[in-house]
Design a protein around this motif. Structure first.
Motif, short mmCIF file in Angstrom:
data_model
loop_
_atom_site.label_atom_id
_atom_site.label_comp_id
_atom_site.label_asym_id
_atom_site.label_seq_id
_atom_site.Cartn_x
_atom_site.Cartn_y
_atom_site.Cartn_z
N GLU A 31 0.82 -1.20 0.00
CA GLU A 31 0.00 0.00 0.00
C GLU A 31 0.86 1.26 0.00
OE1 GLU A 31 -3.15 0.04 2.83
OE2 GLU A 31 -3.74 -2.00 2.36
N LYS A 32 2.05 1.19 0.61
CA LYS A 32 2.94 2.35 0.64
C LYS A 32 4.35 1.90 1.00
CE LYS A 32 2.21 3.55 5.47
NZ LYS A 32 1.97 4.63 6.42
N PHE A 33 5.30 2.75 0.64
CA PHE A 33 6.65 2.60 1.16
C PHE A 33 7.29 3.97 1.20
CE2 PHE A 33 7.66 2.18 -3.35
CZ PHE A 33 8.91 2.74 -3.49
N SER A 34 8.25 4.12 2.09
CA SER A 34 8.89 5.42 2.23
C SER A 34 10.40 5.26 2.41
CB SER A 34 8.29 6.20 3.39
OG SER A 34 8.42 5.50 4.59
N ILE A 35 11.09 6.32 2.02
CA ILE A 35 12.53 6.41 2.20
C ILE A 35 12.79 7.73 2.92
CG2 ILE A 35 14.77 6.55 1.05
CD1 ILE A 35 13.44 4.88 -1.24
N LEU A 56 0.90 4.04 -2.54
CA LEU A 56 0.45 3.33 -3.73
C LEU A 56 -1.06 3.12 -3.73
CD1 LEU A 56 3.30 0.68 -3.74
CD2 LEU A 56 3.12 2.69 -5.22
N ALA A 57 -1.62 2.88 -2.55
CA ALA A 57 -3.06 2.62 -2.45
C ALA A 57 -3.88 3.83 -2.88
CB ALA A 57 -3.42 2.22 -1.02
N ASN A 58 -3.40 5.03 -2.56
CA ASN A 58 -4.14 6.25 -2.89
C ASN A 58 -3.54 7.01 -4.07
OD1 ASN A 58 -6.15 6.14 -0.78
ND2 ASN A 58 -4.42 6.41 0.61
#
Length: 179
Positions: A31-35, A56-58
């Motif tokens: 759904e999401k990932f962050s750096i 990614l989901a939104n």
């Protein structure tokens, strides 16, 4: 709170001209990932110079920074798939002087015009540190494609670690290129 999957300590302070490339694989049904480029070396830093978060989901790119454990300036950019053209007019305007046309960045041949789906499980991102901010590129075997340009409020010389969080299965490569 983020789920930190990977932390790497920077071998030296970041300067203009330096680059950090991160490759990895997002989880199934991510759904999401962050750096995060954190100013501390721990799982829950109080200060982050730059947070790059793909929701990614939104279908949203979220950029921010953190001081004294408080998020300060959330910037959201809508996307479906990335083809080198921004949907957010503010970002378009901030880097429009670097574009020759809608698909080509001036003085470089390392962008590619075709679409690239962000929902593919493998990712490769390059963070290029310049005098006027941080340029983020999506990297493929065909070249690089500019995703965003972020002007940090905190000097990126204070970055001590790179953190990868949320729905990332693994980091496959981390490369530091110092000027």
């Amino acid at each position: 709170m983020s789920s930190t999957k990977f932390i790497a300590i920077l071998p030296q302070p970041t300067q203009p001209g330096d680059k950090i490339q991160i490759s990895g694989r997002i989880s199934d049904h991510a759904e999401k990932f962050s750096i995060n480029f954190a100013n501390e070396v721990n799982e829950n830093p109080q200060s982050i110079t730059y947070s790059f978060n793909w929701d990614l989901a939104n279908k949203m790119l979220i950029e921010d920074y953190k001081e004294d454990d408080e998020w300060k300036n959330r910037i959201e950019t809508e996307f479906d798939t990335f083809d080198g053209r921004f949907k957010n007019k503010a970002i378009n305007d901030s880097i429009s002087n670097r574009f020759i046309d809608n698909n080509t960045i001036a003085d470089t041949t390392d962008t590619f015009p075709h679409s690239y789906s962000l929902l593919e499980p493998e990712f490769a991102l390059e963070f290029a540190f310049q005098d006027d901010g941080i340029y983020v590129y999506l990297v493929s075997e065909d070249g690089r494609n500019l995703v965003t340009h972020y002007q940090p409020e905190i000097d990126f010389q204070f970055i001590e670690s790179v953190q990868v969080c949320d729905d990332v299965e693994k980091v496959t490569q981390l490369t530091f290129s110092y000027n």
